[in-house]
Design an enzyme around this catalytic site. Structure first.
Site, PDB file in Angstrom:
ATOM      1  N   GLY A 133       0.764  -1.050  -0.089  1.00  0.00           N
ATOM      2  CA  GLY A 133      -0.171  -0.230   0.071  1.00  0.00           C
ATOM      3  C   GLY A 133       0.949   1.313  -0.043  1.00  0.00           C
TER       4      GLY A 133
ATOM      5  CD  GLN B  53       3.211   5.765   2.839  1.00  0.00           C
ATOM      6  OE1 GLN B  53       2.078   5.225   2.201  1.00  0.00           O
ATOM      7  NE2 GLN B  53       4.206   5.135   3.527  1.00  0.00           N
TER       8      GLN B  53
ATOM      9  CB  CYS C 121       5.228   2.121   7.635  1.00  0.00           C
ATOM     10  SG  CYS C 121       4.946   3.417   6.730  1.00  0.00           S
ATOM     11  CG  LEU C 122       6.787   1.382   1.587  1.00  0.00           C
ATOM     12  CD1 LEU C 122       6.228   1.731   0.110  1.00  0.00           C
ATOM     13  CD2 LEU C 122       7.955   0.255   1.430  1.00  0.00           C
TER      14      LEU C 122
ATOM     15  CG  HIS D 230      -0.796   1.009   7.466  1.00  0.00           C
ATOM     16  ND1 HIS D 230       0.159   0.753   8.195  1.00  0.00           N
ATOM     17  CD2 HIS D 230       0.040   1.878   6.542  1.00  0.00           C
ATOM     18  CE1 HIS D 230       1.376   1.276   8.081  1.00  0.00           C
ATOM     19  NE2 HIS D 230       1.242   1.905   6.837  1.00  0.00           N
ATOM     20  CD  GLU D 231      -0.980   2.583   2.893  1.00  0.00           C
ATOM     21  OE1 GLU D 231      -0.575   3.924   2.770  1.00  0.00           O
ATOM     22  OE2 GLU D 231      -0.200   1.715   2.983  1.00  0.00           O
TER      23      GLU D 231
ATOM     24  CG  HIS E 100       0.293   6.835   5.719  1.00  0.00           C
ATOM     25  ND1 HIS E 100       1.647   7.316   6.275  1.00  0.00           N
ATOM     26  CD2 HIS E 100       0.659   5.486   5.501  1.00  0.00           C
ATOM     27  CE1 HIS E 100       2.486   6.372   6.501  1.00  0.00           C
ATOM     28  NE2 HIS E 100       1.950   5.256   6.098  1.00  0.00           N
TER      29      HIS E 100
END
Length: 174
Positions: free
Chosen positions: A45, A50, A95-96, A137-138, A141
């Site tokens: 994702g 991000q 997470c990236l 999660h996304e 963000h």
């Protein structure tokens, strides 16, 4: 379009993303660039914030049973709103934007989501399991929330200590 991941502790990750009103070629160009970039960086994702685009857009591509992420499974989500949630589950998230760190996070087990596609069409999705977790999660963000913000005080302190050590080691290698 060249994309780079905005990494913690960058303050841009704490900003709330703005609603998308124009479903134009610029948005399509960004979405088209985000998918291969997410795959290259081993993500499932990616929220636009991000990659330094503070807009309410995210993509998801949950791996299939073989661990592959075929393009036809790509989900593009614009202006998401969770309208129902139930149950509770815990999953080890990464997470990236917070590389090399994984922690168990408690999320809703099932959600109902209203969103728009890249053309502005309204959609509804009922999600459970990993898809529900990844969506939450996304969407976090987009609200300026990282998965580490869900950690208990003691786990957060442990994270801060480990992350500072990792950043220091990374600088020494350069």
């Amino acid at each position: 379009m060249q994309l780079t991941i905005v990494e913690y502790p960058d303050k841009r990750l704490k900003n709330k993303s703005k609603e998308i009103k124009n479903f134009d070629a610029e948005l399509h160009k960004l979405l088209d660039a985000m998918h291969p970039f997410m795959i290259e960086t081993n993500g499932i994702g990616l929220a636009a914030i991000q990659v330094n685009y503070p807009i309410r857009a995210l993509i998801l591509n949950i791996p299939n049973e073989d661990g592959e992420q075929p393009p036809e499974n790509l989900l593009e989500v614009i202006n998401p709103v969770i309208t129902a949630k139930s149950g509770e589950t815990s999953y080890q998230e990464g997470c990236l934007s917070v590389p090399k760190f994984y922690e168990d996070v408690t999320r809703y087990e099932k959600i109902t989501l209203h969103y728009q596609d890249r053309y502005g069409n309204t959609k509804t999705l009922e999600a459970d399991d990993l898809l529900a977790i990844a969506l939450q999660h996304e969407i976090d963000h987009l609200e300026g929330i990282l998965f580490i913000d869900h950690l208990s005080y003691s786990r957060r302190k442990k994270f801060e200590k480990e992350y500072k050590r990792m950043l220091k080691e990374r600088k020494q290698k350069k």
